[in-house]
Design an enzyme around this catalytic site. Sequence first.
Site, PDB file in Angstrom:
ATOM      1  N   ASP A 107       0.829  -1.215   0.000  1.00  0.00           N
ATOM      2  CA  ASP A 107       0.000   0.000   0.000  1.00  0.00           C
ATOM      3  C   ASP A 107       0.857   1.255   0.000  1.00  0.00           C
ATOM      4  OD1 ASP A 107      -2.441  -1.409   0.134  1.00  0.00           O
ATOM      5  OD2 ASP A 107      -2.066  -1.804   2.248  1.00  0.00           O
ATOM      6  N   ASN A 157      -4.574   8.613   1.984  1.00  0.00           N
ATOM      7  CA  ASN A 157      -5.062   7.977   3.221  1.00  0.00           C
ATOM      8  C   ASN A 157      -5.570   9.012   4.218  1.00  0.00           C
ATOM      9  OD1 ASN A 157      -4.811   5.268   2.766  1.00  0.00           O
ATOM     10  ND2 ASN A 157      -2.928   4.996   3.929  1.00  0.00           N
TER      11      ASN A 157
END
Length: 528
Positions: free
Chosen positions: A294, A373
């Site tokens: 990620d 994020n």
Amino acid sequence: MSTYKLNHTDSFGKGGDANGLRSNQENGFSNLSSLAQSEKAVQEFLIQQTPMQANDDHLIEFSEALRTVAKALRGSSEGKALAQAEAAEWKRRYELERCKNLELLLKAPSNGVCADESNSNGMMDHSAKSPRLHVQENGNSLERICAHEVLQDCEPNSPNGCNNKLKRKASFKLSWGCKGQTNDQHKKEIVSFESGNITTPDRSSKQISLTWESSPQTVIIFTKPNSTSVRVLSVEMVRWLRDHKGLNVYVEPRVKAELLSESSSFDFVQTWEDDKEISLLHPKVDLVITLGGDGTVLWAASMFKGPVPPIVPFSMGSLGFMTPFHSEQYRDCLESVLRGPLSITLRHRLQCHIIRDKARHDYETEETMLVLNEVTIDRGISSYLTNLECYCDNSFVTCVQGDGLILSTTSGSTAYSLAAGGSMVHPQVPGILFTPICPHSLSFRPLILPDHVTVRVQVPFNSRGSAWVSFDGKGRKQLEAGDALVCSMAPWPVSTACQVESTHDFLRSIHDGLHWNQRKIQSSDGPQ
Ligand SMILES: NC(=O)c1ccc[n+]([C@@H]2O[C@H](COP(=O)([O-])OP(=O)(O)OC[C@H]3O[C@@H](n4cnc5c(N)ncnc54)[C@H](O)[C@@H]3O)[C@@H](O)[C@H]2O)c1
Ligand SMILES: Nc1ncnc2c1ncn2[C@@H]1O[C@H](COP(=O)(O)OP(=O)(O)OP(=O)(O)O)[C@@H](O)[C@H]1O
């Protein structure tokens, strides 16, 4: 002894009676003050008596107290019956009124309202331009349900004369923006107000499919550093993309050096010199490939300060929440992506500005940071509580006193925000998660704010220490007293290719990556 008997339970003789009182309280018994008075009177009276006399008189008073209880209960149940009768009457009147209106409506189809009996599933037909009344068939009897009231203009000289209840519905107009505000900055074409009915024909969180109109020509590959398996795969993939697909390939300067150290035949691979140059690459690049976890997806997204080409993330990390593609099958995956169409997850990003107190009147702010994020404001190395004043648009939200605050996208909801107790949210749901980190409060639940708001987090002037901001876990910056972080939804989302489609991929990630709600299945041999 008598004093012993004069406790609360014994004044009612037995525990059973006290229980009876408790259940009556639960049933709505409310005349408690008179009961308490009688009990007090009994107690006072008995205290003045000799033990013998007290016993007899106690019994008398006790029976009186019981009578009081019975009377109060009767009153309560009568009151309840009355309330029930009243409710039944209101319901009956309401049903009558409803039937009358329905009859009027069905008798007068020419006034612009049509009883659309063909639509018997009871669903609202939002696409209908003319107002409609929908009906629903229920068993043998045709039960007609008015799905929504119709907004109808009353023609002054209409032959029907607008003589039913519908004409009484007030006409209203809805427009975009805030009260008294004329700009349409937050306008999103997801709601229409046609004919007075509010409809949402296209919601922003629909599954999106990407179809190439011309073949992709140029790809850029981002790789996780210091990984042998990533390095081996990148060598193989670059060659395949060039030899079998005829694509132009860009890699990071570090990777170009690695490729050249493998073989000088990689000199066809292109790269860039500095960050400025990469920011100009977007118009040239059709597709981004990431090899890593990620963090590599976050890294790739952070390279694009504006629009981002679609990202195809290959899983070469340990968790791989946003990396649905298996690196072993990279050829099949890339064939299919390059051919299209492909399902994508449109991941919203947040844009964050730091406004320094000493520069609050300057036109220029510090560089805008885009996060996929989250942006985190925390206490850093300070051992004091952070003290952060938070505003949503111009409304005060709260003061965070704890370790800090996470402002997260829905993609980031499964990352740091999750660890701090925030909800997991499907990445296509537009919104900003407002999640405190270790708040020193018993009642600070995380919030999810709508996507159109601007959140401002300010370090108050009386704060004991400074705060620290980080963007997707990187690039820490200090916020001194008076400094603020302003954060809103960025106009440049990140599209990531899906293995199947966004919901399937999200559920697979929370099952496989986070082992969400895994529990041994209960055996069937037990009480039925
Ligand atoms: N307590 C925590 O859980 C904590 C603390 C700091 C940072 N983080 C997260 O780490 C992120 C940075 O990731 P990194 O890989 O560069 O650092 P990293 O290498 O420290 O990895 C952090 C972990 O978070 C996972 N992760 C990252 N984004 C995710 C997402 N959207 N959904 C689910 N898991 C995700 C990664 O796979 C990795 O396992 C930050 O954006 C932050 O969300 C989490
Ligand atoms: N191209 C890159 N250049 C510099 N740093 C990178 C690059 N790609 C990833 N990183 C950094 O390397 C770290 C690890 O990357 P990544 O998260 O992709 O791998 P991982 O930790 O093995 O995977 P996972 O997150 O699934 O456990 C992250 O902090 C990320 O920011």
